[in-house]
Design a protein around this motif. Structure first.
Motif, PDB file in Angstrom:
ATOM      1  N   THR A  59       0.807  -1.219   0.000  1.00 51.67           N
ATOM      2  CA  THR A  59       0.000   0.000   0.000  1.00 51.67           C
ATOM      3  C   THR A  59       0.842   1.272   0.000  1.00 51.67           C
ATOM      4  OG1 THR A  59      -0.146   0.012   2.425  1.00 51.67           O
ATOM      5  CG2 THR A  59      -1.866  -1.162   1.223  1.00 51.67           C
ATOM      6  N   LEU A  60       2.167   1.152  -0.086  1.00 53.84           N
ATOM      7  CA  LEU A  60       3.003   2.349  -0.112  1.00 53.84           C
ATOM      8  C   LEU A  60       2.730   3.166  -1.372  1.00 53.84           C
ATOM      9  CD1 LEU A  60       6.527   1.060   1.032  1.00 53.84           C
ATOM     10  CD2 LEU A  60       4.756   2.168   2.417  1.00 53.84           C
ATOM     11  N   VAL A  61       2.710   4.476  -1.198  1.00 52.13           N
ATOM     12  CA  VAL A  61       2.580   5.383  -2.344  1.00 52.13           C
ATOM     13  C   VAL A  61       3.867   5.328  -3.151  1.00 52.13           C
ATOM     14  CG1 VAL A  61       2.362   7.815  -2.994  1.00 52.13           C
ATOM     15  CG2 VAL A  61       0.978   6.883  -1.129  1.00 52.13           C
ATOM     16  N   SER A  62       3.758   5.317  -4.454  1.00 47.65           N
ATOM     17  CA  SER A  62       4.974   5.314  -5.264  1.00 47.65           C
ATOM     18  C   SER A  62       5.677   6.654  -5.135  1.00 47.65           C
ATOM     19  CB  SER A  62       4.653   5.035  -6.733  1.00 47.65           C
ATOM     20  OG  SER A  62       4.096   6.180  -7.350  1.00 47.65           O
ATOM     21  N   PHE A  63       6.987   6.612  -5.237  1.00 48.08           N
ATOM     22  CA  PHE A  63       7.767   7.841  -5.159  1.00 48.08           C
ATOM     23  C   PHE A  63       7.336   8.813  -6.259  1.00 48.08           C
ATOM     24  CE2 PHE A  63      11.406  10.450  -6.390  1.00 48.08           C
ATOM     25  CZ  PHE A  63      11.797  10.983  -5.179  1.00 48.08           C
ATOM     26  N   ALA A  64       7.078   8.304  -7.446  1.00 51.36           N
ATOM     27  CA  ALA A  64       6.698   9.172  -8.567  1.00 51.36           C
ATOM     28  C   ALA A  64       5.401   9.914  -8.278  1.00 51.36           C
ATOM     29  CB  ALA A  64       6.582   8.345  -9.844  1.00 51.36           C
ATOM     30  N   ASP A  65       4.416   9.210  -7.706  1.00 55.95           N
ATOM     31  CA  ASP A  65       3.138   9.862  -7.408  1.00 55.95           C
ATOM     32  C   ASP A  65       3.312  10.943  -6.346  1.00 55.95           C
ATOM     33  OD1 ASP A  65       1.839   8.306  -9.247  1.00 55.95           O
ATOM     34  OD2 ASP A  65       1.029   6.889  -7.781  1.00 55.95           O
ATOM     35  N   ALA A  66       4.118  10.651  -5.320  1.00 51.14           N
ATOM     36  CA  ALA A  66       4.348  11.651  -4.273  1.00 51.14           C
ATOM     37  C   ALA A  66       5.142  12.828  -4.830  1.00 51.14           C
ATOM     38  CB  ALA A  66       5.082  11.018  -3.097  1.00 51.14           C
ATOM     39  N   ARG A  67       6.117  12.555  -5.662  1.00 51.00           N
ATOM     40  CA  ARG A  67       6.924  13.618  -6.249  1.00 51.00           C
ATOM     41  C   ARG A  67       6.078  14.549  -7.129  1.00 51.00           C
ATOM     42  NH1 ARG A  67       7.159  16.328 -10.026  1.00 51.00           N
ATOM     43  NH2 ARG A  67       9.008  17.240 -10.963  1.00 51.00           N
ATOM     44  N   ASP A  68       5.024  14.014  -7.747  1.00 49.53           N
ATOM     45  CA  ASP A  68       4.192  14.839  -8.623  1.00 49.53           C
ATOM     46  C   ASP A  68       3.514  15.984  -7.882  1.00 49.53           C
ATOM     47  OD1 ASP A  68       4.904  13.422 -10.842  1.00 49.53           O
ATOM     48  OD2 ASP A  68       3.062  12.226 -10.941  1.00 49.53           O
ATOM     49  N   ARG A  69       3.408  15.885  -6.562  1.00 47.20           N
ATOM     50  CA  ARG A  69       2.843  16.999  -5.792  1.00 47.20           C
ATOM     51  C   ARG A  69       3.719  18.242  -5.894  1.00 47.20           C
ATOM     52  NH1 ARG A  69       2.491  13.150  -0.581  1.00 47.20           N
ATOM     53  NH2 ARG A  69       1.180  11.518  -1.501  1.00 47.20           N
ATOM     54  N   LEU A  70       4.972  18.043  -6.238  1.00 46.22           N
ATOM     55  CA  LEU A  70       5.874  19.171  -6.408  1.00 46.22           C
ATOM     56  C   LEU A  70       5.423  20.091  -7.533  1.00 46.22           C
ATOM     57  CD1 LEU A  70       8.594  20.341  -5.373  1.00 46.22           C
ATOM     58  CD2 LEU A  70       9.752  18.867  -7.041  1.00 46.22           C
ATOM     59  N   ASP A  71       4.626  19.563  -8.454  1.00 44.18           N
ATOM     60  CA  ASP A  71       4.153  20.372  -9.582  1.00 44.18           C
ATOM     61  C   ASP A  71       3.076  21.370  -9.173  1.00 44.18           C
ATOM     62  OD1 ASP A  71       5.873  18.961 -11.232  1.00 44.18           O
ATOM     63  OD2 ASP A  71       4.357  17.467 -11.750  1.00 44.18           O
ATOM     64  N   ASP A  72       2.495  21.182  -8.001  1.00 45.81           N
ATOM     65  CA  ASP A  72       1.476  22.110  -7.509  1.00 45.81           C
ATOM     66  C   ASP A  72       2.179  23.228  -6.741  1.00 45.81           C
ATOM     67  OD1 ASP A  72      -0.616  23.486  -6.402  1.00 45.81           O
ATOM     68  OD2 ASP A  72      -1.552  21.754  -5.431  1.00 45.81           O
ATOM     69  N   SER A  73       2.419  24.332  -7.414  1.00 48.54           N
ATOM     70  CA  SER A  73       3.192  25.421  -6.810  1.00 48.54           C
ATOM     71  C   SER A  73       2.412  26.191  -5.759  1.00 48.54           C
ATOM     72  CB  SER A  73       3.665  26.391  -7.891  1.00 48.54           C
ATOM     73  OG  SER A  73       2.556  26.983  -8.557  1.00 48.54           O
ATOM     74  N   GLY A  74       1.127  25.872  -5.591  1.00 47.19           N
ATOM     75  CA  GLY A  74       0.316  26.578  -4.615  1.00 47.19           C
ATOM     76  C   GLY A  74       0.310  25.954  -3.235  1.00 47.19           C
ATOM     77  N   ARG A  75       0.974  24.821  -3.070  1.00 45.13           N
ATOM     78  CA  ARG A  75       1.027  24.150  -1.771  1.00 45.13           C
ATOM     79  C   ARG A  75       2.478  23.895  -1.395  1.00 45.13           C
ATOM     80  NH1 ARG A  75       2.250  18.803  -1.847  1.00 45.13           N
ATOM     81  NH2 ARG A  75       1.121  18.305   0.069  1.00 45.13           N
ATOM     82  N   PRO A  76       2.816  23.959  -0.102  1.00 44.39           N
ATOM     83  CA  PRO A  76       4.175  23.597   0.309  1.00 44.39           C
ATOM     84  C   PRO A  76       4.465  22.138  -0.029  1.00 44.39           C
ATOM     85  CG  PRO A  76       3.021  24.743   2.073  1.00 44.39           C
ATOM     86  CD  PRO A  76       1.985  24.426   1.034  1.00 44.39           C
ATOM     87  N   PHE A  77       5.699  21.878  -0.373  1.00 49.52           N
ATOM     88  CA  PHE A  77       6.165  20.515  -0.632  1.00 49.52           C
ATOM     89  C   PHE A  77       7.187  20.184   0.443  1.00 49.52           C
ATOM     90  CE2 PHE A  77       8.781  17.232  -2.649  1.00 49.52           C
ATOM     91  CZ  PHE A  77       7.813  16.376  -3.152  1.00 49.52           C
ATOM     92  N   VAL A  78       6.894  19.151   1.247  1.00 44.49           N
ATOM     93  CA  VAL A  78       7.683  18.874   2.441  1.00 44.49           C
ATOM     94  C   VAL A  78       8.546  17.633   2.231  1.00 44.49           C
ATOM     95  CG1 VAL A  78       7.602  18.426   4.921  1.00 44.49           C
ATOM     96  CG2 VAL A  78       5.878  19.909   3.864  1.00 44.49           C
ATOM     97  N   VAL A  79       9.836  17.790   2.473  1.00 39.52           N
ATOM     98  CA  VAL A  79      10.807  16.708   2.319  1.00 39.52           C
ATOM     99  C   VAL A  79      11.468  16.453   3.680  1.00 39.52           C
ATOM    100  CG1 VAL A  79      12.912  15.927   1.156  1.00 39.52           C
ATOM    101  CG2 VAL A  79      11.286  17.413  -0.059  1.00 39.52           C
ATOM    102  N   THR A  80      11.581  15.194   4.061  1.00 35.54           N
ATOM    103  CA  THR A  80      12.356  14.820   5.237  1.00 35.54           C
ATOM    104  C   THR A  80      13.536  13.973   4.787  1.00 35.54           C
ATOM    105  OG1 THR A  80      10.428  14.839   6.693  1.00 35.54           O
ATOM    106  CG2 THR A  80      12.349  13.610   7.453  1.00 35.54           C
ATOM    107  N   VAL A  81      14.729  14.369   5.199  1.00 38.34           N
ATOM    108  CA  VAL A  81      15.940  13.595   4.926  1.00 38.34           C
ATOM    109  C   VAL A  81      16.364  12.916   6.228  1.00 38.34           C
ATOM    110  CG1 VAL A  81      18.352  13.664   4.194  1.00 38.34           C
ATOM    111  CG2 VAL A  81      16.669  15.170   3.092  1.00 38.34           C
ATOM    112  N   ILE A  82      16.528  11.609   6.184  1.00 41.78           N
ATOM    113  CA  ILE A  82      16.953  10.832   7.350  1.00 41.78           C
ATOM    114  C   ILE A  82      18.278  10.179   6.982  1.00 41.78           C
ATOM    115  CG2 ILE A  82      16.375   8.920   8.888  1.00 41.78           C
ATOM    116  CD1 ILE A  82      13.442   9.510   8.423  1.00 41.78           C
ATOM    117  N   GLY A  83      19.376  10.718   7.526  1.00 43.83           N
ATOM    118  CA  GLY A  83      20.661  10.220   7.075  1.00 43.83           C
ATOM    119  C   GLY A  83      21.822  10.560   7.989  1.00 43.83           C
ATOM    120  N   ASP A  84      22.999  10.704   7.384  1.00 41.80           N
ATOM    121  CA  ASP A  84      24.244  10.833   8.133  1.00 41.80           C
ATOM    122  C   ASP A  84      24.978  12.118   7.757  1.00 41.80           C
ATOM    123  OD1 ASP A  84      25.535  10.306   5.668  1.00 41.80           O
ATOM    124  OD2 ASP A  84      25.560   8.161   6.061  1.00 41.80           O
TER     125      ASP A  84
END
Length: 289
Positions: A69-94
């Motif tokens: 049931t995970l959302v595909s990365f491509a579908d989630a990334r497509d929200r970036l095309d909506d310039s009227g809403r914030p696009f939130v990214v979380t980086v979990i790393g080193d």
């Protein structure tokens, strides 16, 4: 006999960051901008209540439950095309992405500028286990911002990210980018369960809404090169089992260079400025598809 590897060493944090107040409303600000700021506020509201945090050992069974049931990365990334809403990214790393001028900073500054959007970065402070004041870039751009919660923690594995999850992931992300592995060389087989547990924990709060990517990190040419190859193999196998997660293969990108050692600092572990630029470009390629 090899000595156990030390956590990835970092020098003192660089000075000169321009911290910007979270209070952005000023006298005379247009109503449309106020609406965007209201959207930002909603994007950074605390997560809905859930149970206790999942440990790495409980991750695989939970991941199997949610895998289909995970959302595909491509579908989630497509929200970036909506310039009227914030696009939130979380980086979990080193530590390869925790400083200004490293891949997180480089990639999202370039992305914000190319899309004519503001960028709000939240850097993680390992000393306090919390986020530092935000850093703003391209503030005058007319669209809603790209908001980056950069939870990169020097010398740490995914287990640290799990232990600090409640603070590290304070708001619902559109996408999460995992960048762990270089610090898993003592126990290469731990990296996959840690990634699994992180996905499971995010899905418990925001099911079927977040897109995921995982970076296959740059090679190591120090005494732990072979162990890191085992880590890469484990991450690759994990990605093969979780097809919704987008692989970002910076490891291959480095090795494609005729002189990959020159993409690293003298410690043969951390990316040089040229290496950071290559990692950033590889991440941007995934975000732009």
């Amino acid at each position: 006999m090899h000595m156990p590897p030390r956590p990835i060493p970092r020098g003192p944090r660089r000075r000169g960051r321009r911290f910007v107040s979270t209070v952005l409303l000023r006298v005379g600000i247009p109503v449309v901008v106020a609406g965007v700021l209201l959207s930002i506020a909603f994007a950074t509201l605390p997560r809905p209540a859930a149970g206790t945090a999942a440990g790495a050992d409980s991750g695989p069974a939970i991941a199997a439950e949610h895998r289909s049931t995970l959302v595909s990365f491509a579908d989630a990334r497509d929200r970036l095309d909506d310039s009227g809403r914030p696009f939130v990214v979380t980086v979990i790393g080193d530590s390869t992405g925790d400083q200004p001028g490293e891949w997180v900073d480089l990639a999202f500054r370039e992305l914000a500028e190319s899309l004519d959007r503001p960028l709000i970065q939240h850097p993680w402070d390992i000393l306090t286990g919390s986020y530092l004041p935000e850093i703003s870039f391209n503030e005058d751009a007319p669209s809603a911002p790209i908001v980056v919660w950069n939870g990169s923690a020097s010398g740490k594995t995914g287990q640290y990210s799990l232990a600090h999850f409640d603070t590290l992931v304070p708001a619902q992300p559109d996408i999460v980018i995992f960048n762990h592995g270089l610090n898993n060389v003592q126990k290469p087989k731990t990296v996959a369960p840690q990634l699994t547990a992180l996905v499971a924990e995010i899905e418990r709060y925001w099911p079927e809404s977040v897109g995921y990517a995982a970076i296959l990190e740059n090679p190591r040419f120090d005494d732990w090169s072979a162990a890191h190859t085992a880590v890469i193999d484990n991450v690759s196998s994990w990605l093969a089992e979780n097809q919704a997660v987008r692989p970002i293969d910076t490891h291959a990108a480095y090795l494609a260079s005729p002189t990959p050692e020159l993409l690293l600092l003298p410690d043969l572990l951390h990316p040089s400025p040229e290496g950071s630029a290559l990692t950033a470009a590889t991440v941007l390629d995934a975000l732009r598809r």
